[in-house]
Design a protein around this motif. Structure first.
Motif, short mmCIF file in Angstrom:
data_model
loop_
_atom_site.label_atom_id
_atom_site.label_comp_id
_atom_site.label_asym_id
_atom_site.label_seq_id
_atom_site.Cartn_x
_atom_site.Cartn_y
_atom_site.Cartn_z
N UNK A 175 0.86 -1.18 0.00
CA UNK A 175 0.00 0.00 0.00
C UNK A 175 0.90 1.23 0.00
N UNK A 176 0.69 2.14 -0.96
CA UNK A 176 1.57 3.29 -1.12
C UNK A 176 0.77 4.59 -1.30
N UNK A 177 1.37 5.67 -0.80
CA UNK A 177 0.82 7.01 -1.02
C UNK A 177 1.98 7.97 -1.25
N UNK A 178 1.89 8.75 -2.32
CA UNK A 178 2.91 9.73 -2.66
C UNK A 178 2.26 11.11 -2.71
N UNK A 179 2.89 12.07 -2.09
CA UNK A 179 2.36 13.43 -2.09
C UNK A 179 3.41 14.42 -1.64
N UNK A 180 3.04 15.71 -1.60
CA UNK A 180 4.01 16.73 -1.22
C UNK A 180 3.30 17.95 -0.66
N UNK A 181 3.96 18.57 0.34
CA UNK A 181 3.58 19.88 0.84
C UNK A 181 4.47 20.91 0.17
N UNK A 182 3.91 22.05 -0.21
CA UNK A 182 4.73 23.13 -0.78
C UNK A 182 4.10 24.46 -0.43
N UNK A 183 4.93 25.48 -0.32
CA UNK A 183 4.46 26.84 -0.05
C UNK A 183 5.48 27.82 -0.58
N UNK A 184 5.02 29.02 -0.86
CA UNK A 184 5.89 30.08 -1.36
C UNK A 184 5.34 31.43 -0.96
N UNK A 185 6.00 32.48 -1.42
CA UNK A 185 5.58 33.84 -1.09
C UNK A 185 4.19 34.09 -1.66
N UNK A 186 3.29 34.55 -0.81
CA UNK A 186 1.93 34.84 -1.24
C UNK A 186 1.09 33.61 -1.47
N UNK A 187 1.57 32.45 -1.09
CA UNK A 187 0.83 31.21 -1.27
C UNK A 187 0.61 30.52 0.07
N UNK A 188 -0.55 29.91 0.21
CA UNK A 188 -0.78 29.11 1.40
C UNK A 188 -0.15 27.73 1.21
N UNK A 189 0.24 27.17 2.34
CA UNK A 189 0.78 25.82 2.28
C UNK A 189 -0.31 24.87 1.82
N UNK A 190 -0.01 24.11 0.80
CA UNK A 190 -1.01 23.16 0.31
C UNK A 190 -0.37 21.81 0.08
N UNK A 191 -1.20 20.80 0.14
CA UNK A 191 -0.75 19.42 -0.03
C UNK A 191 -1.29 18.89 -1.34
N UNK A 192 -0.41 18.29 -2.12
CA UNK A 192 -0.81 17.70 -3.41
C UNK A 192 -0.57 16.21 -3.37
N UNK A 193 -1.61 15.45 -3.56
CA UNK A 193 -1.50 14.00 -3.61
C UNK A 193 -1.26 13.59 -5.06
N UNK A 194 -0.15 12.90 -5.29
CA UNK A 194 0.16 12.49 -6.67
C UNK A 194 -0.26 11.06 -6.95
#
Length: 832
Positions: A211-230
């Motif tokens: 069972x596998x899950x791949x994803x990432x948290x990312x944030x930058x200037x003027x952006x809210x931290x968001x999580x992307x599930x790939x």
């Protein structure tokens, strides 16, 4: 002679075929060996040393042994072999049953009915030489290695690299977590920005299920931290079918059609279950950074990878495989904010298969592209089969909402090169438009020309008629039209040419290479063309590379023509890891030029540390200035940690990074290097700090565990522990093992250790003469705990601080003495 005598005590015991048929091989014992004791020093009383204990070879006692088995010098793996007693109590014989013979590759059709009956007879131990004439067995009990020789006529014909599926290890129940964190800050003329990224790959193994899950948290200037599930999915290996089933998010097989993302179920053959010689890919991403730059890799809208690279050429060769098709979009963000992008083709090559070998895939679910709002169910199936050494046929079908396509092709292995050609017919229904039907023709070619040493890696040309839409184009067009956007902005490919050629000019003249692609479209007159032409060679130990490239700049939409020259000079001795590299580049964009010099290398006994220091000077029509940067990383047993800093005119940059893996298992948590798809959990209690496979990040921790990442599934992988530097009280029973894991497995490999108290003493008689070499050392219970080596050096294991040891060098009176063990583990002593 003394050294030879000591080594002979641990020599292997060969179970061979008797020369005389009248001799019962079952009771065969090794012939006694006579040693001339005159070559050895005498005892204190002047008597010769008793060397009779060395005369009978290596004792093997009845019981079951886990051994590393090789047959005809080909490793088979770890197997359990039973040894039964013979008339000689010191030399048991190995038993061979049907299961073991099958693992060894014996062809039962070449055996007689009586031989097979003997093999299948219950509760009967058969020696190999009783079953197969001219066979032999050599067992080294000190290394638990059994080498078997069997005449080839009695062996099944198997491909090189074959590992019996019964030896494949599904691994233990475990949880896995892989992380890759990167914090990148840059400022230009006082305006700063910070980007944060955390990539996570988590999973759980239960039996054969992954069972596998791949994803990432990312944030930058003027952006809210968001999580992307790939991707979230489950996999299960169906060994009898040499296939794998996947449930959830995945990518279709890209050998016939371009790969596409789906959410559903797929069943496909797995080439990794085939031996090496029968196996028919994420590409390597290469580029050039002008500063400490951030590199991101995307595919079909999904962020696959992000890292920070130092100035100069870079190479990313550790991308997770996402399928056989779908171009990778690579974006290089320099410290001043400039972005450059380029595409790395990710498509199939000529698909010739061996006769009788086949591949198949069936995929059903929902088309998955996070950049689209339109959703459609999709069904796809492909099949390839090698008919002869020359011909391979392949084809497939794809169906989606108001879309269908059929492909048929053949691959030819000819003396002129490997050639494949196929045609795809597609029909697409679009909102408000009449149904469109078209064809796409594709031809691929690969050839190594020995006469000129020219390697035409792949030459591919595709032509599509105006009515043809691929599945990806059809889904995007439907999305545009259903959301009120014009479809004329979608580029419809007309023709595409891809080429990759390398030319070896000989040992003195280096090599040339050319890569490139060209595309034109039905709906506009533009032609995209990108290429790189280069030359590499050496002058002594100095290597150099010159290239011309053409790349699209994202920020301007213009083409950047760049000339690049690089020189690398190794520093120090031939084995030194340090090097000095000078890069010179010129771009026709703003007539920008750069000169950059970088010192890089590794340090530490196992190259634990890596570093890079560089200085540069930039000149363009708008600005000029100097800059510098430095970066370093440390590969520890719990992860890899790095940092970088850089500055130039108006710009500053710094970053921090960390990557590693964690395995949750029955005995707790173990931290280690970044995990691969398939991993080993190594247990060696008490061996803290020992290196595994000589890699700096592979070490045994204080709890007795270590991680070896990125094993090759369905193949034998060697796991070795270096005993150098271990405490005196820690002894490894064996230092190496072979394992063959299933894909995605966490295989627990246990190394037995002896952690009993050990002392090393230099022992003499009361008159100062050393004890006899080879003297046996026993404790109060009469159990052997060690021996005396040259110069009266004694090593005894498993003794108490106040123990009294008996040293015996003969069987007569006065040929033994006793010594009291001191609390100290090392020193000198007198034996009375």
């Amino acid at each position: 002679m003394v050294t030879t005598l000591l080594m002979l005590r641990f020599e292997s015991y060969a179970f061979g075929q008797d020369a005389d048929p009248s001799v019962n091989s079952t009771d065969e014992s090794p012939a006694e060996i006579e040693f001339n004791s005159a070559f050895l020093a005498r005892t204190a009383s002047g008597k010769p040393i008793d060397v009779s204990q060395f005369a009978r070879g290596n004792p093997v006692y009845p019981g079951k042994y886990t051994v590393r088995l090789s047959v005809n010098d080909n490793p088979v793996g770890k197997v359990e072999v039973g040894f039964t007693a013979t008339k000689d109590p010191l030399h048991a014989k190995p038993c061979f049953d049907r299961a073991l013979l099958q693992q060894m590759g014996v062809d039962f059709s070449k055996l007689t009915v009586n031989q097979i009956a003997d093999i299948d007879s219950p509760n009967t131990c058969k020696w190999l030489t009783e079953l197969i004439p001219e066979a032999s067995v050599d067992f080294d009990s000190s290394d638990q290695q059994m080498s078997v020789t069997i005449p080839q006529v009695f062996m099944r014909r198997t491909a090189r690299g074959y590992v019996d599926p019964s030896l494949w290890d599904q691994g233990v129940t475990a949880g896995l977590l892989n992380y890759n964190a990167n914090a990148y800050h840059s400022s230009y003329s006082g305006d700063g920005s910070t980007d944060l990224y955390l990539g996570l790959n988590a999973g759980v193994n239960i039996g054969r299920w992954r069972f596998r899950h791949n994803g990432s948290f990312s944030s930058g200037v003027g952006e809210q931290t968001h999580y992307q599930s790939s991707a979230t999915y489950a996999e299960y290996a169906i060994v009898p079918w040499k296939s794998e089933i996947k449930l959830g998010d995945g990518y279709s097989d890209g050998t016939v059609f371009d790969s596409f993302g789906f959410r559903g179920v797929s069943l496909a053959s797995d080439d990794r279950m085939l031996p090496d010689a029968q196996r028919g890919f994420a590409p390597v991403v290469r580029g050039i950074a002008l500063s400490n730059a951030k590199v991101t890799v995307n595919q079909n809208g999904n962020l696959l990878y992000e890292t920070t690279v130092p100035p100069g050429p870079f190479e990313i060769n550790d991308l997770y495989a996402t399928g056989y098709g779908g171009d990778l979009d690579v974006v290089v963000t320099e410290s001043d904010g400039t972005k450059r992008s380029f595409a790395v083709p990710y498509s199939s090559v000529p698909q010739a298969l061996r006769p009788g070998i086949y591949r198949y895939s069936v995929t059903a679910g929902q088309y998955r592209d996070q950049s689209l709002q339109f959703k459609s169910n999709v069904l796809a199936a492909t099949y390839q089969r090698g008919l002869t050494n020359i011909v391979t046929l392949y084809g497939g079908v794809q169906f989606a909402d108001r879309y269908g396509s059929v492909a048929l092709g053949t691959a030819l292995n000819t003396q002129f090169g490997a050639l494949s050609g196929d045609v795809t017919v597609a029909s697409t229904g679009l909102p408000g438009q009449s149904r469109q039907t078209g064809q796409s023709y594709q031809i691929r070619f690969a050839k190594l020309i020995p006469a000129t040493d020219t390697n035409l890696t792949v030459a591919a040309y595709r032509y599509s008629t105006s009515g043809y839409l691929s599945l990806a184009d059809a889904m995007m067009t439907r999305d545009y039209l259903e959301n009120g956007r014009p479809d004329w902005s979608i580029d419809r490919e007309k023709g595409r040419l891809q080429l990759s050629v390398s030319q070896d000019m000989g040992p003195k003249w280096g090599s040339l290479y050319l890569t490139g692609q060209s595309q034109n479209y039905w709906n506009n007159g533009d032609t995209d063309a990108s290429f790189q032409f280069g030359y590499t060679n050496y002058i002594g130990r100095v290597s150099y590379n010159a290239s011309i490239s053409r790349t699209r700049v994202v920020s301007t939409g213009e083409w950047d023509n760049r000339v690049f020259v690089s020189f690398t000079v190794p520093l120090g001795s031939a084995s030194s890891t340090a090097s000095l590299t000078t890069n010179v580049s010129h771009s026709d964009t703003d007539h920008a030029s750069q000169v950059q010099t970088t010192l890089s290398g590794t340090a530490g006994a196992h190259n634990d540390f890596s570093y890079s220091v560089s200085g540069s000077y930039d000149h363009s029509d708008s600005d000029s200035g100097a800059g510098g940067s430095a970066s370093g990383s440390y590969a520890s047993s719990v992860g890899t940690f790095g940092a970088s800093v850089g500055a130039a005119t108006h710009t500053q940059q710094y970053s921090l990074s960390a990557s590693g893996g964690v395995i949750l298992h029955g005995d707790g948590l173990t931290f280690g290097p970044p995990l691969g798809d398939t991993n080993a959990l190594v247990e060696a209690k008490g061996a803290k700090g020992a290196y595994i496979n000589g890699v700096s990040s592979n070490r045994i921790n204080g709890f007795g565990y270590g991680i070896v990442a990125s094993l090759s599934p369905y193949m034998l992988n060697r796991i070795e522990i270096d005993p150098k530097g271990l405490p005196l009280d820690v002894e490894l029973k064996t230092t190496g093992q072979d394992i063959a894991p299933l894909a995605g497995a966490v295989v627990k490999t246990r190394f037995e250790t002896d952690t009993r108290r050990t002392v090393v003493l230099t022992v003499t008689h009361p008159d100062g003469t050393p004890l006899a070499f080879g003297s046996e050392v026993t404790n109060r219970e009469g159990i052997s705990v060690g021996q005396v080596s040259q110069g009266g050096r004694m090593l005894a294991r498993g003794v108490e601080e106040t123990d009294e040891l008996l040293v015996k060098w003969g069987s007569g009176a006065g040929e033994s003495c006793t010594i009291a063990v001191r609390p100290e583990r090392q020193g000198t002593g007198v034996c009375n």
